[in-house]
Design a protein around this motif. Structure first.
Motif, PDB file in Angstrom:
ATOM      1  N   ASP A  28       0.821  -1.204   0.000  1.00 21.89           N
ATOM      2  CA  ASP A  28       0.000   0.000   0.000  1.00 21.89           C
ATOM      3  C   ASP A  28       0.856   1.255   0.000  1.00 21.89           C
ATOM      4  OD1 ASP A  28      -2.185  -1.582  -0.016  1.00 21.89           O
ATOM      5  OD2 ASP A  28      -2.725  -1.280   2.095  1.00 21.89           O
ATOM      6  N   ILE A  29       1.941   1.233   0.780  1.00 20.28           N
ATOM      7  CA  ILE A  29       2.815   2.406   0.837  1.00 20.28           C
ATOM      8  C   ILE A  29       3.441   2.654  -0.522  1.00 20.28           C
ATOM      9  CG2 ILE A  29       4.961   3.296   1.821  1.00 20.28           C
ATOM     10  CD1 ILE A  29       4.230   1.817   4.412  1.00 20.28           C
ATOM     11  N   VAL A  30       3.942   1.587  -1.128  1.00 19.82           N
ATOM     12  CA  VAL A  30       4.578   1.727  -2.436  1.00 19.82           C
ATOM     13  C   VAL A  30       3.566   2.171  -3.481  1.00 19.82           C
ATOM     14  CG1 VAL A  30       5.763   0.491  -4.280  1.00 19.82           C
ATOM     15  CG2 VAL A  30       6.387   0.067  -1.894  1.00 19.82           C
ATOM     16  N   ALA A  31       2.372   1.583  -3.460  1.00 17.29           N
ATOM     17  CA  ALA A  31       1.347   1.897  -4.454  1.00 17.29           C
ATOM     18  C   ALA A  31       0.907   3.343  -4.371  1.00 17.29           C
ATOM     19  CB  ALA A  31       0.151   0.964  -4.277  1.00 17.29           C
ATOM     20  N   SER A  32       0.912   3.902  -3.160  1.00 14.87           N
ATOM     21  CA  SER A  32       0.446   5.273  -2.981  1.00 14.87           C
ATOM     22  C   SER A  32       1.541   6.288  -3.278  1.00 14.87           C
ATOM     23  CB  SER A  32      -0.072   5.465  -1.556  1.00 14.87           C
ATOM     24  OG  SER A  32       0.981   5.332  -0.626  1.00 14.87           O
ATOM     25  N   LYS A  33       2.782   5.834  -3.487  1.00 14.63           N
ATOM     26  CA  LYS A  33       3.894   6.729  -3.756  1.00 14.63           C
ATOM     27  C   LYS A  33       4.594   6.258  -5.041  1.00 14.63           C
ATOM     28  CE  LYS A  33       5.874   8.712  -0.317  1.00 14.63           C
ATOM     29  NZ  LYS A  33       4.996   9.857  -0.143  1.00 14.63           N
ATOM     30  N   PRO A  34       4.100   6.665  -6.203  1.00 17.99           N
ATOM     31  CA  PRO A  34       4.600   6.152  -7.472  1.00 17.99           C
ATOM     32  C   PRO A  34       6.072   6.431  -7.729  1.00 17.99           C
ATOM     33  CG  PRO A  34       3.181   8.069  -7.788  1.00 17.99           C
ATOM     34  CD  PRO A  34       3.027   7.651  -6.362  1.00 17.99           C
ATOM     35  N   GLU A  35       6.668   7.362  -6.960  1.00 20.83           N
ATOM     36  CA  GLU A  35       8.074   7.635  -7.180  1.00 20.83           C
ATOM     37  C   GLU A  35       8.967   6.487  -6.737  1.00 20.83           C
ATOM     38  OE1 GLU A  35       7.005   9.888  -3.321  1.00 20.83           O
ATOM     39  OE2 GLU A  35       6.060   9.199  -5.163  1.00 20.83           O
ATOM     40  N   TYR A  36       8.402   5.506  -5.982  1.00 21.65           N
ATOM     41  CA  TYR A  36       9.165   4.335  -5.573  1.00 21.65           C
ATOM     42  C   TYR A  36       9.114   3.278  -6.669  1.00 21.65           C
ATOM     43  CZ  TYR A  36       9.080   6.416  -0.923  1.00 21.65           C
ATOM     44  OH  TYR A  36       9.227   7.249   0.148  1.00 21.65           O
ATOM     45  N   GLU A  37      10.250   2.782  -7.059  1.00 20.41           N
ATOM     46  CA  GLU A  37      10.328   1.798  -8.117  1.00 20.41           C
ATOM     47  C   GLU A  37      10.226   0.384  -7.561  1.00 20.41           C
ATOM     48  OE1 GLU A  37      13.856   2.440 -10.321  1.00 20.41           O
ATOM     49  OE2 GLU A  37      13.421   4.530 -10.804  1.00 20.41           O
ATOM     50  N   PRO A  38       9.618  -0.533  -8.309  1.00 27.90           N
ATOM     51  CA  PRO A  38       9.543  -1.928  -7.858  1.00 27.90           C
ATOM     52  C   PRO A  38      10.933  -2.494  -7.611  1.00 27.90           C
ATOM     53  CG  PRO A  38       8.090  -1.550  -9.726  1.00 27.90           C
ATOM     54  CD  PRO A  38       8.929  -0.313  -9.594  1.00 27.90           C
ATOM     55  N   GLY A  39      11.058  -3.230  -6.519  1.00 27.18           N
ATOM     56  CA  GLY A  39      12.336  -3.844  -6.189  1.00 27.18           C
ATOM     57  C   GLY A  39      13.282  -2.948  -5.432  1.00 27.18           C
ATOM     58  N   VAL A  40      12.905  -1.675  -5.236  1.00 28.67           N
ATOM     59  CA  VAL A  40      13.743  -0.741  -4.489  1.00 28.67           C
ATOM     60  C   VAL A  40      13.164  -0.575  -3.089  1.00 28.67           C
ATOM     61  CG1 VAL A  40      14.635   1.619  -4.372  1.00 28.67           C
ATOM     62  CG2 VAL A  40      14.369   0.493  -6.586  1.00 28.67           C
ATOM     63  N   ALA A  41      14.012  -0.712  -2.082  1.00 21.14           N
ATOM     64  CA  ALA A  41      13.551  -0.626  -0.697  1.00 21.14           C
ATOM     65  C   ALA A  41      12.922   0.733  -0.417  1.00 21.14           C
ATOM     66  CB  ALA A  41      14.720  -0.865   0.254  1.00 21.14           C
ATOM     67  N   VAL A  42      11.798   0.723   0.300  1.00 14.69           N
ATOM     68  CA  VAL A  42      11.127   1.965   0.680  1.00 14.69           C
ATOM     69  C   VAL A  42      11.931   2.642   1.784  1.00 14.69           C
ATOM     70  CG1 VAL A  42       9.029   2.971   1.631  1.00 14.69           C
ATOM     71  CG2 VAL A  42       8.888   0.999   0.097  1.00 14.69           C
ATOM     72  N   PRO A  43      12.373   3.886   1.594  1.00 17.43           N
ATOM     73  CA  PRO A  43      13.141   4.565   2.645  1.00 17.43           C
ATOM     74  C   PRO A  43      12.253   4.869   3.844  1.00 17.43           C
ATOM     75  CG  PRO A  43      12.617   6.098   0.874  1.00 17.43           C
ATOM     76  CD  PRO A  43      12.193   4.729   0.395  1.00 17.43           C
ATOM     77  N   VAL A  44      12.750   4.613   5.023  1.00 14.22           N
ATOM     78  CA  VAL A  44      11.985   4.868   6.242  1.00 14.22           C
ATOM     79  C   VAL A  44      12.799   5.762   7.175  1.00 14.22           C
ATOM     80  CG1 VAL A  44      10.712   2.700   6.107  1.00 14.22           C
ATOM     81  CG2 VAL A  44      12.860   2.783   7.364  1.00 14.22           C
ATOM     82  N   PRO A  45      12.125   6.543   8.011  1.00 10.51           N
ATOM     83  CA  PRO A  45      12.838   7.410   8.949  1.00 10.51           C
ATOM     84  C   PRO A  45      13.478   6.599  10.070  1.00 10.51           C
ATOM     85  CG  PRO A  45      10.488   7.506   9.352  1.00 10.51           C
ATOM     86  CD  PRO A  45      10.666   6.703   8.096  1.00 10.51           C
ATOM     87  N   ALA A  46      14.483   7.189  10.697  1.00  3.35           N
ATOM     88  CA  ALA A  46      15.154   6.534  11.819  1.00  3.35           C
ATOM     89  C   ALA A  46      14.284   6.636  13.069  1.00  3.35           C
ATOM     90  CB  ALA A  46      16.510   7.181  12.068  1.00  3.35           C
ATOM     91  N   ALA A  47      14.051   5.504  13.724  1.00  7.30           N
ATOM     92  CA  ALA A  47      13.200   5.463  14.917  1.00  7.30           C
ATOM     93  C   ALA A  47      14.029   5.557  16.187  1.00  7.30           C
ATOM     94  CB  ALA A  47      12.390   4.167  14.930  1.00  7.30           C
ATOM     95  N   SER A  48      13.526   6.319  17.165  1.00 10.48           N
ATOM     96  CA  SER A  48      14.159   6.433  18.480  1.00 10.48           C
ATOM     97  C   SER A  48      13.113   6.195  19.559  1.00 10.48           C
ATOM     98  CB  SER A  48      14.778   7.823  18.673  1.00 10.48           C
ATOM     99  OG  SER A  48      15.796   8.077  17.715  1.00 10.48           O
ATOM    100  N   ALA A  49      13.414   5.304  20.491  1.00  8.11           N
ATOM    101  CA  ALA A  49      12.500   5.011  21.610  1.00  8.11           C
ATOM    102  C   ALA A  49      12.971   5.770  22.843  1.00  8.11           C
ATOM    103  CB  ALA A  49      12.471   3.515  21.886  1.00  8.11           C
TER     104      ALA A  49
END
Length: 242
Positions: A158-179
Motif C-alpha cells: 500500500d505504501i509503495v502503491a500510494s507513492k509512485p516515485e518508488y520503483e519496484p524492487g527498491v527498498a522503501v526509505p523509512v525514517p530513523a526510529a528512536s524510543a
C-alpha cells in the motif's frame, strides 16, 4: 503510515506485532494529586517534600515540567488536551516515565505491542502515504494494525502503491526510529475507553480517551475523540480482540 514500517524494521523484536501506533503531541493536562493542571507543585507540597515526604519526586519532576507542558498558555487549553496524566502523587509511575522524554521530542507516536508500550520519534519522516489517510485522523491510521488486519507485505504494498516515485524492487526509505521510554506490559494494569470531564474553558467539556493505567494507579489518557466508539475500538485492539 510509514512510521509503522520503520518501527517494525528498527524497534520491534522478531515476531512482535504492533497493536496500534498513535500519533500524539507530548503535551498533557495533569490530574495528579499534588500538582496543578500544568504539572507544577500545588501550594503546600513543596513544604512536605522539604520534610522528607515525596523526596523521590524531586528528580522526576524537575525534568517533566518543561517537557510535558511545552510552555503552553491558557489559550492552548481551549481545545481537548492531546493527553492527560493522572495519578495519586507527584512521584507516581506516569510522571516518572514521561520525564524520560526529552523536551525537544514534542511530536511522536505511542506504540503498543503485546509486550510493551513505548514513545517513539522518527527523524527525517517520510510524508504520509496519502492525504486521505491523514484526514481520517489518528484512529484511521491505527485501525490497520490490529489482530486480523493487513499483513506486513500488504502494508508495504500500500505504501509503495500510494507513492509512485518508488520503483519496484527498491527498498522503501523509512525514517530513523528512536524510543524514549518503554513500559513493559506487566506494569500496565488495564487499557480501556474512558470519558473525561474537562470542565469549563474547553471546546467540549467531555472527551473520550484511551486510558492506559499502570499498576500504581497512575497512567495516561491519549487519542481524544468526541465519540466513545473510537476509544472502545482502540481498547479492543489493545487486548488483541481486533
Amino acid at each position: 503510515m510509514i512510521e509503522v514500517l520503520a518501527a517494525r524494521q528498527q524497534w520491534c523484536r522478531p515476531g512482535e506485532p504492533i497493536l496500534w501506533c498513535l500519533r500524539s503531541q507530548h503535551s498533557y493536562l495533569f490530574d495528579v494529586e499534588g500538582l496543578d493542571e500544568k504539572g507544577k507543585p500545588k501550594k503546600g507540597w513543596g513544604a512536605r517534600a522539604a520534610l522528607g515526604i515525596g523526596d523521590a519526586a524531586g528528580g522526576v519532576l524537575g525534568g517533566v515540567f518543561d517537557a510535558v507542558t511545552g510552555g503552553d498558555t491558557d489559550s492552548d487549553l481551549k481545545t481537548w488536551p492531546a493527553g492527560v496524566v493522572f495519578g495519586p502523587a507527584p512521584n507516581c509511575m506516569a510522571v516518572a516515565e514521561l520525564s524520560r522524554i526529552p523536551a525537544e521530542a514534542v511530536h511522536g507516536f505511542w506504540v503498543l505491542t503485546p509486550h510493551r508500550l513505548s514513545w517513539l520519534t522518527f527523524q527525517e519522516a517520510v510524508e504520509e502515504a496519502a492525504e486521505a489517510e491523514e484526514s481520517k485522523g489518528v484512529l484511521g491510521g491505527a485501525l490497520k494494525f490490529g489482530k486480523g488486519a493487513m499483513k506486513f507485505a500488504r502494508d508495504v504494498r500500500d505504501i509503495v502503491a500510494s507513492k509512485p516515485e518508488y520503483e519496484p524492487g527498491v527498498a522503501v526509505p523509512v525514517p530513523a526510529a528512536s524510543a524514549h521510554l518503554e513500559i513493559q506490559r506487566p506494569a500496565i494494569a488495564d487499557v480501556s475507553a474512558y470519558q473525561r470531564k474537562l470542565g469549563r474553558g474547553y471546546t467540549s467539556n467531555k472527551a473520550w480517551y484511551l486510558r492506559v493505567q499502570f499498576t500504581d494507579g497512575s497512567g495516561i489518557e491519549i487519542s481524544p475523540s468526541r465519540d466513545e466508539k473510537p476509544a472502545q475500538r482502540l481498547a479492543a485492539m489493545s487486548h488483541g480482540r481486533i
